[in-house]
Structure formats: C-alpha cells, structure tokens
Design an enzyme around this catalytic site. Structure first.
Site, PDB file in Angstrom:
ATOM      1  N   GLY A  91       0.976  -1.245   0.118  1.00 26.29           N
ATOM      2  CA  GLY A  91       0.043  -0.067   0.056  1.00 26.29           C
ATOM      3  C   GLY A  91       0.839   1.219  -0.166  1.00 26.29           C
ATOM      4  O   GLY A  91       0.399   2.509   0.538  1.00 26.29           O
ATOM      5  N   HIS A  94       2.080   1.231 -13.578  1.00 25.97           N
ATOM      6  CA  HIS A  94       3.022   0.066 -13.846  1.00 25.97           C
ATOM      7  C   HIS A  94       4.646   0.408 -13.754  1.00 25.97           C
ATOM      8  O   HIS A  94       4.716   1.558 -14.087  1.00 25.97           O
ATOM      9  CB  HIS A  94       2.851  -0.526 -15.100  1.00 25.97           C
ATOM     10  CG  HIS A  94       3.522  -1.639 -15.569  1.00 25.97           C
ATOM     11  ND1 HIS A  94       3.387  -2.990 -15.115  1.00 25.97           N
ATOM     12  CD2 HIS A  94       4.665  -1.995 -16.055  1.00 25.97           C
ATOM     13  CE1 HIS A  94       4.123  -3.710 -15.300  1.00 25.97           C
ATOM     14  NE2 HIS A  94       5.185  -3.130 -16.125  1.00 25.97           N
ATOM     15  N   GLU A 114      -7.080  -5.960 -21.578  1.00 20.12           N
ATOM     16  CA  GLU A 114      -5.844  -6.421 -22.092  1.00 20.12           C
ATOM     17  C   GLU A 114      -4.617  -6.158 -20.964  1.00 20.12           C
ATOM     18  O   GLU A 114      -4.803  -4.709 -20.674  1.00 20.12           O
ATOM     19  CB  GLU A 114      -5.521  -5.985 -23.273  1.00 20.12           C
ATOM     20  CG  GLU A 114      -6.261  -6.770 -24.496  1.00 20.12           C
ATOM     21  CD  GLU A 114      -6.047  -5.883 -25.693  1.00 20.12           C
ATOM     22  OE1 GLU A 114      -4.929  -6.499 -26.349  1.00 20.12           O
ATOM     23  OE2 GLU A 114      -6.468  -4.954 -25.934  1.00 20.12           O
ATOM     24  N   ALA A 128       9.671   8.309  -9.439  1.00 18.48           N
ATOM     25  CA  ALA A 128       8.634   8.511 -10.635  1.00 18.48           C
ATOM     26  C   ALA A 128       7.264   8.328 -10.231  1.00 18.48           C
ATOM     27  O   ALA A 128       6.556   9.084 -10.401  1.00 18.48           O
ATOM     28  CB  ALA A 128       8.948   7.346 -11.765  1.00 18.48           C
ATOM     29  N   GLU A 129       7.111   6.979  -9.455  1.00 19.68           N
ATOM     30  CA  GLU A 129       5.730   6.779  -9.231  1.00 19.68           C
ATOM     31  C   GLU A 129       5.023   7.832  -8.430  1.00 19.68           C
ATOM     32  O   GLU A 129       3.813   8.107  -8.296  1.00 19.68           O
ATOM     33  CB  GLU A 129       5.556   5.231  -8.607  1.00 19.68           C
ATOM     34  CG  GLU A 129       5.911   4.576  -9.643  1.00 19.68           C
ATOM     35  CD  GLU A 129       5.648   3.050  -9.072  1.00 19.68           C
ATOM     36  OE1 GLU A 129       4.628   2.617  -8.550  1.00 19.68           O
ATOM     37  OE2 GLU A 129       6.369   2.000  -9.264  1.00 19.68           O
TER      38      GLU A 129
END
Ligand code: GRF
Length: 219
Positions: A19, A114, A153, A184-185
C-alpha cells in the site's frame, strides 16, 4: 463533450499488498495538492499491509477476495458494485494484483500504475521486482513508470503519464524498484489523478490528450 471537472474527485483505491501508493495518495490529499476524496479502499486480501493506511486515515475499507467467487466476472462485479454504490468516478489500482473484468461503463474510469515504461517490460507475469530484473537483464539505461487507463488486456490501456529514471550500473532489482517508486511513481500517480480531477484528460482513440488548465483558456 469535455470531461467533468471535480472539486474533489471521488475515487476508490484497490490494493493487494504494502500500500505504498495508497499511502502516497493519502499524503498528497492531506497536503492539499491532490483534489481527490478516497471514498473507499478495497483490498484483495484481508492481510494486505496497506489496510493500515486506510485505517489510520479513517477511510472506509473492505476486503473482496477472489476465492469467494466462482468466476472472474462475479468477482469483478462485486468490486464495481461497491464503487458504484458510493458514486465513485475513478477506480485507482495501486499495487492491485487481481485481474478485473472491466464493464463498458467503467472503461476509461479505471487507472493503474506500472513500474516500467510501457510497452517495455509489461504484460502477464510482469509485476513487482520481476519487472526490474527484466529491465536490468536487458541492460536498458532508463526505466520509469506508466500511469494508464485499464482495459481488458494486460497493461495495454491508453497511457496518461510516464516518468523516467536513470538505471545505474550497480543497480539491483530492489534499488531500481525504490528509485522508480520514490522518484517516478510518487509524482506520476498524483499528477495523473489531478489532471483527471481538473477535467483535462481527453481520449482520442487510444491516445490521451492533456488539455490546458481550464482557467487559462481564453474567454
Ligand atoms: C508499484 O511498483 C506499482 O508500480 C505497482 O505496485 C507497486 C506498489 O505496490 N502497481 P504497493 O502500493 O506498495 O502495494
């Protein structure tokens, strides 16, 4: 029709594990830099460590486990039913490891992050440190993360935001994981959600267009 603008975009956050992304989103909301309200946290496991962040922030939380349902469709319906009941506009997958069948009315309303630059190192089986191991094995010089809409997909939905980090020669999967996550995330996910909240994300086919801020538009 232009996308709706929200003072506070009502979201649900789906988690399976530690989390960290949920924790980051809660922090950005508390700091006042992310105009979202987390209406609900749904975990795919009652043991998910991330549930503690929802508890600490007094966010309603529920667990919906795949094994309680015979089919993927039944499981997915249960998840979406909870979100619809709370009038959630965007469903945010944050380290969520279950496959969901996205009904038509939720296409372009489910987002995921991702830990690679899609279309590299993504698809079935690419999650956690496997992504970073494969990037290091390949010898890429940069990696990063991708926030994208989720369709039916794996990792193929329209890209909203990507952020890049350098890959170092002495990186391990874990050091690259940490750099991608923290550098980054932690920036990309709030940025993408804020753009959606401001009504600036528009789809043209599979391409996401980012409109200028509404208040800067000419009269
Ligand atoms: C991140 O690497 C993200 O890219 C992926 O799950 C990881 C975060 O999981 N989708 P968590 O928030 O620590 O559970």
């Amino acid at each position: 029709m232009s996308p709706a603008v929200f003072k506070k975009l009502p979201i649900a956050v789906l988690i399976s594990g530690t989390g960290r992304s949920l924790q980051n989103l809660i922090k950005k909301i508390d700091e006042g830099t992310l105009d979202c309200e987390i209406k609900l946290v749904i975990s795919s496991s009652k043991n998910a460590k991330g549930l503690q962040y929802a508890e600490m922030a007094n966010i309603p939380l529920i667990t919906i486990e795949r094994r309680e349902y015979e089919t993927e469709e039944g499981f997915s319906e249960a998840v979406f039913r909870e979100c619809t009941a709370l009038d959630v506009k965007i469903i945010v997958m944050a380290g969520y490891l279950k496959l969901l069948h996205i009904p038509d009315e939720y296409l372009s309303r489910v987002v995921n992050i991702h830990p690679s630059l899609i279309p590299a190192f993504c698809g079935k089986g690419f999650y956690g440190n496997v992504v970073h191991e494969k990037a290091l094995e390949y010898g890429v010089k940069i990696s990063g993360c991708t926030v994208h809409f989720v369709n039916n997909e794996y990792d193929r939905g329209p890209v909203i935001v990507q952020k890049v980090v350098d890959v170092h020669e002495d990186d391990t999967a874990q050091t690259l994981n940490d750099r991608v996550f923290y550098e980054a995330e932690c920036i990309a996910y709030p940025e993408a959600l804020q753009l959606i909240a401001e009504g600036r994300v528009r789809l043209e086919g599979r391409k996401v267009c980012i409109d200028p801020p509404k208040n800067l538009l000419p009269e």
